[in-house]
Design a protein around this motif. Structure first.
Motif, PDB file in Angstrom:
ATOM      1  N   SER A  43       0.883  -1.158   0.000  1.00 42.50           N
ATOM      2  CA  SER A  43       0.000   0.000   0.000  1.00 42.50           C
ATOM      3  C   SER A  43       0.926   1.214   0.000  1.00 42.50           C
ATOM      4  O   SER A  43       1.422   1.624   1.045  1.00 42.50           O
ATOM      5  CB  SER A  43      -0.909  -0.013   1.229  1.00 42.50           C
ATOM      6  N   SER A  44       1.174   1.738  -1.191  1.00 39.77           N
ATOM      7  CA  SER A  44       2.172   2.792  -1.348  1.00 39.77           C
ATOM      8  C   SER A  44       1.663   3.870  -2.297  1.00 39.77           C
ATOM      9  O   SER A  44       1.058   3.550  -3.330  1.00 39.77           O
ATOM     10  CB  SER A  44       3.467   2.192  -1.915  1.00 39.77           C
ATOM     11  N   PRO A  45       1.933   5.130  -1.984  1.00 40.04           N
ATOM     12  CA  PRO A  45       1.564   6.194  -2.913  1.00 40.04           C
ATOM     13  C   PRO A  45       2.267   6.048  -4.270  1.00 40.04           C
ATOM     14  O   PRO A  45       1.776   6.531  -5.280  1.00 40.04           O
ATOM     15  CB  PRO A  45       2.011   7.482  -2.215  1.00 40.04           C
ATOM     16  N   MET A  46       3.388   5.348  -4.294  1.00 37.67           N
ATOM     17  CA  MET A  46       4.079   5.114  -5.560  1.00 37.67           C
ATOM     18  C   MET A  46       3.219   4.291  -6.514  1.00 37.67           C
ATOM     19  O   MET A  46       3.233   4.521  -7.727  1.00 37.67           O
ATOM     20  CB  MET A  46       5.414   4.408  -5.328  1.00 37.67           C
ATOM     21  N   ASN A  47       2.462   3.327  -5.979  1.00 38.66           N
ATOM     22  CA  ASN A  47       1.579   2.534  -6.836  1.00 38.66           C
ATOM     23  C   ASN A  47       0.522   3.423  -7.476  1.00 38.66           C
ATOM     24  O   ASN A  47       0.199   3.271  -8.665  1.00 38.66           O
ATOM     25  CB  ASN A  47       0.940   1.391  -6.059  1.00 38.66           C
ATOM     26  N   ASP A  48      -0.043   4.355  -6.706  1.00 42.77           N
ATOM     27  CA  ASP A  48      -1.024   5.299  -7.252  1.00 42.77           C
ATOM     28  C   ASP A  48      -0.382   6.155  -8.339  1.00 42.77           C
ATOM     29  O   ASP A  48      -0.978   6.408  -9.390  1.00 42.77           O
ATOM     30  CB  ASP A  48      -1.591   6.197  -6.148  1.00 42.77           C
ATOM     31  N   ALA A  49       0.849   6.606  -8.103  1.00 40.10           N
ATOM     32  CA  ALA A  49       1.557   7.448  -9.073  1.00 40.10           C
ATOM     33  C   ALA A  49       1.833   6.685 -10.370  1.00 40.10           C
ATOM     34  O   ALA A  49       1.644   7.230 -11.470  1.00 40.10           O
ATOM     35  CB  ALA A  49       2.863   7.963  -8.469  1.00 40.10           C
ATOM     36  N   PHE A  50       2.273   5.428 -10.264  1.00 39.56           N
ATOM     37  CA  PHE A  50       2.496   4.617 -11.467  1.00 39.56           C
ATOM     38  C   PHE A  50       1.207   4.490 -12.269  1.00 39.56           C
ATOM     39  O   PHE A  50       1.195   4.672 -13.486  1.00 39.56           O
ATOM     40  CB  PHE A  50       2.992   3.203 -11.101  1.00 39.56           C
ATOM     41  N   ARG A  51       0.135   4.150 -11.584  1.00 39.39           N
ATOM     42  CA  ARG A  51      -1.153   3.933 -12.235  1.00 39.39           C
ATOM     43  C   ARG A  51      -1.631   5.213 -12.915  1.00 39.39           C
ATOM     44  O   ARG A  51      -2.009   5.208 -14.086  1.00 39.39           O
ATOM     45  CB  ARG A  51      -2.185   3.420 -11.228  1.00 39.39           C
ATOM     46  N   GLN A  52      -1.607   6.328 -12.183  1.00 39.23           N
ATOM     47  CA  GLN A  52      -2.118   7.585 -12.724  1.00 39.23           C
ATOM     48  C   GLN A  52      -1.261   8.128 -13.862  1.00 39.23           C
ATOM     49  O   GLN A  52      -1.780   8.620 -14.859  1.00 39.23           O
ATOM     50  CB  GLN A  52      -2.241   8.618 -11.598  1.00 39.23           C
ATOM     51  N   SER A  53       0.048   8.014 -13.760  1.00 38.45           N
ATOM     52  CA  SER A  53       0.929   8.570 -14.791  1.00 38.45           C
ATOM     53  C   SER A  53       0.842   7.802 -16.106  1.00 38.45           C
ATOM     54  O   SER A  53       1.186   8.332 -17.161  1.00 38.45           O
ATOM     55  CB  SER A  53       2.374   8.603 -14.308  1.00 38.45           C
TER      56      SER A  53
END
Length: 121
Positions: A51-61
């Motif tokens: 559960s990492s903000p990096m996963n959200d960033a990868f997905r969104q970018s």
């Protein structure tokens, strides 16, 4: 050359990621490992999604779909070896037991499984 079964897993909607990971690691994992010789599995790894903000960033970018809750990797000597093991009565009984246990934490309709061959570079 060895092959690998990859299972990309989404948790059941009634489970939190923590509940999913706890069941997978502490119940299903040991159950699988106790029975790995029946299916002739050579290695088993659980890739547990953080559960990492990096996963959200990868997905969104990249405009990607949501990440899986985890990925299971199971190595076998060959596809033929796996098929032979799972065709035996003991292998078929194990397949049923694994499916029943997976239903405790995996949303099969949103998950996928496939065989691969690693191609190192």
């Amino acid at each position: 050359m060895m092959i690998k079964l990859i299972m990309c897993l989404h948790r059941r909607s009634d489970l939190t990621r923590e509940e999913f990971l706890d069941y997978w690691q502490n119940k299903h994992g040991p159950f699988f490992m106790e029975n790995a010789p029946v299916m002739r599995a050579r290695k088993y790894v659980q890739d547990q999604t953080l559960s990492s903000p990096m996963n959200d960033a990868f997905r969104q970018s990249r405009g990607m779909a949501e990440e899986f809750d985890g990925v299971a990797e199971v190595w076998f000597e060959s596809e033929e070896d796996l098929m032979e093991a799972m065709s035996a009565a003991e292998g078929q009984a194990l397949a049923e037991a694994l499916l029943k246990d997976e239903a405790n934490f995996i949303d099969h309709a949103r998950s996928c499984a496939f065989l691969v061959r690693e191609q190192p570079f």
